[in-house]
Scaffold this active site. Structure first.
Site, PDB file in Angstrom:
ATOM      1  N   ASN A  10       0.873  -1.178   0.000  1.00  0.00           N
ATOM      2  CA  ASN A  10       0.000   0.000   0.000  1.00  0.00           C
ATOM      3  C   ASN A  10       0.914   1.232   0.000  1.00  0.00           C
ATOM      4  OD1 ASN A  10      -1.785   2.059   0.508  1.00  0.00           O
ATOM      5  ND2 ASN A  10      -2.239   1.437   2.624  1.00  0.00           N
ATOM      6  N   LYS A  12       0.190   4.291  -0.272  1.00  0.00           N
ATOM      7  CA  LYS A  12      -0.449   5.486   0.320  1.00  0.00           C
ATOM      8  C   LYS A  12      -0.224   6.711  -0.580  1.00  0.00           C
ATOM      9  CE  LYS A  12       0.176   3.401   4.806  1.00  0.00           C
ATOM     10  NZ  LYS A  12       0.163   3.579   6.236  1.00  0.00           N
ATOM     11  N   HIS A  95      -9.355   0.910   5.192  1.00  0.00           N
ATOM     12  CA  HIS A  95      -8.038   1.098   5.805  1.00  0.00           C
ATOM     13  C   HIS A  95      -8.194   2.005   7.030  1.00  0.00           C
ATOM     14  CE1 HIS A  95      -3.908   2.439   6.427  1.00  0.00           C
ATOM     15  NE2 HIS A  95      -3.557   1.321   5.816  1.00  0.00           N
ATOM     16  N   GLU A  97      -6.592   4.446   8.055  1.00  0.00           N
ATOM     17  CA  GLU A  97      -6.502   5.898   7.794  1.00  0.00           C
ATOM     18  C   GLU A  97      -7.810   6.425   7.217  1.00  0.00           C
ATOM     19  OE1 GLU A  97      -2.887   5.607   5.541  1.00  0.00           O
ATOM     20  OE2 GLU A  97      -1.871   5.007   7.374  1.00  0.00           O
ATOM     21  N   GLU A 167      -5.126  -5.233  10.743  1.00  0.00           N
ATOM     22  CA  GLU A 167      -4.102  -4.217  10.939  1.00  0.00           C
ATOM     23  C   GLU A 167      -4.375  -3.468  12.242  1.00  0.00           C
ATOM     24  OE1 GLU A 167      -2.225  -2.975   6.968  1.00  0.00           O
ATOM     25  OE2 GLU A 167      -4.016  -1.766   7.226  1.00  0.00           O
ATOM     26  N   GLY A 173       2.626   2.071  10.749  1.00  0.00           N
ATOM     27  CA  GLY A 173       3.566   3.172  10.565  1.00  0.00           C
ATOM     28  C   GLY A 173       4.277   3.597  11.835  1.00  0.00           C
ATOM     29  N   SER A 213       3.676  -2.369  10.311  1.00  0.00           N
ATOM     30  CA  SER A 213       5.138  -2.379  10.445  1.00  0.00           C
ATOM     31  C   SER A 213       5.763  -3.727  10.081  1.00  0.00           C
ATOM     32  CB  SER A 213       5.551  -1.938  11.845  1.00  0.00           C
ATOM     33  OG  SER A 213       5.109  -0.602  12.089  1.00  0.00           O
TER      34      SER A 213
HETATM   35  C1  PEP Z   1      -0.614   0.036   6.094  1.00  0.00           C
HETATM   36  O1  PEP Z   1      -0.659   1.182   5.754  1.00  0.00           O
HETATM   37  O2  PEP Z   1      -1.521  -0.726   5.764  1.00  0.00           O
HETATM   38  C2  PEP Z   1       0.515  -0.423   6.901  1.00  0.00           C
HETATM   39  C3  PEP Z   1       0.464  -1.601   7.426  1.00  0.00           C
HETATM   40  O3  PEP Z   1       1.566   0.461   7.057  1.00  0.00           O
HETATM   41  P1  PEP Z   1       3.017   0.132   7.696  1.00  0.00           P
HETATM   42  O4  PEP Z   1       3.510  -1.143   7.071  1.00  0.00           O
HETATM   43  O5  PEP Z   1       3.873   1.304   7.327  1.00  0.00           O
HETATM   44  O6  PEP Z   1       2.825  -0.018   9.160  1.00  0.00           O
END
Ligand code: PEP
Length: 251
Positions: A10, A12, A95, A97, A167, A173, A213
């Site tokens: 992803n 973003k 997601h 966000e 997630e 992040g 992460s």
């Molecule tokens: C994501 O945005 O779905 C995500 C898991 O980000 P990150 O790997 O940076 O934590």
């Protein structure tokens, strides 16, 4: 039963179209282990460049979001029809966000899920608890509610085109990853919820990715868990070498 793995990047709101072209081309060259597929989700404006770069490869093109309507007066939105014409085959919905920064609720996410599936796109439905919810001991409640809300009206047949991404919001992040055992516990619980909502067979066939992460050095341990079927990767997907390290976790 043996499920496949799906490693999805992803991107973003990162990469310009020319940068997206370069990264997408690099992803086509990455080797995945057996039973593992690669997916990239660039921003809307980068989709044409990425589509061109991955043409003829095994990389799956996904979008990061889409409108809940087919067309019409929805300034700033992007429709499923537009995405399909660009060669998009899947869409990430719900997601964290979108949920926590842009206020998307389960009912809206559910409209998008149904519309995407009705138009033949695959869906990655993201779920996950905040740190506060975890501390309150509400992890399963929150995830089950998001599953139920996001999948309302999705048929048994359509579930073959749905992937769930667990997630935990506190791990996205932040550099904090759920331990493989903690993630496994939530994945197993969510699979149980899918069995209750649909059937044991559907629950066993549905891919449940982990996101938060994920990096080359923790991917293999996470994927070794029986109910973790791949990863939704943010930051580490922006660099070809680190994404390759995750996509190739089992080689
Ligand atoms: C994501 O945005 O779905 C995500 C898991 O980000 P990150 O790997 O940076 O934590």
């Amino acid at each position: 039963m043996e499920r496949s793995y799906l490693i999805a990047g992803n991107w973003k709101m990162n990469k310009t179209p020319s940068e997206a072209r370069v990264l997408a081309a690099a992803v086509t060259k990455m080797k995945c282990g057996a039973n593992t597929r690669k997916m990239i989700a660039p921003s809307f404006v980068c989709l044409p460049a990425a589509a061109e770069a991955i043409k003829g490869s095994d990389v799956i093109l996904a979008a990061q979001n889409m409108a809940a309507f087919e067309s019409g007066a929805h300034t700033g939105e992007t429709s499923v029809l537009m995405l399909k014409e660009l060669g998009v085959r899947a869409v990430i919905l719900g997601h964290s966000e979108r949920r926590h920064v842009y206020g998307e609720r389960d009912a809206l996410i559910n409209e998008k899920v149904k519309l995407a599936l009705a138009h033949g796109l695959d869906v990655i439905l993201c779920i996950g608890e905040t740190l506060k919810e975890r501390e309150q001991g509400r992890v399963n409640d929150v995830c089950f509610g998001q599953l139920e809300g996001g999948l309302a009206g999705v048929s048994m047949e359509q579930m073959a085109r749905v992937v769930i991404a667990y997630e935990p919001v506190w791990a996205i992040g932040t550099g904090k990853t759920a331990t493989p055992e903690d993630a496994q516990a939530v994945h197993a619980a969510c699979r149980g919820k899918l069995a209750a909502l649909y059937s044991k067979k559907i629950a066993e066939c549905t891919l449940i990715q982990y996101g938060g992460s994920v990096k080359p050095d923790n991917a293999a341990q996470l994927m070794a868990q029986p109910d973790i079927d791949g990863a939704l990767v943010g930051g580490a997907a922006l660099d070809a070498e680190s994404f390759a390290g995750i996509a190739g976790f089992n080689i």
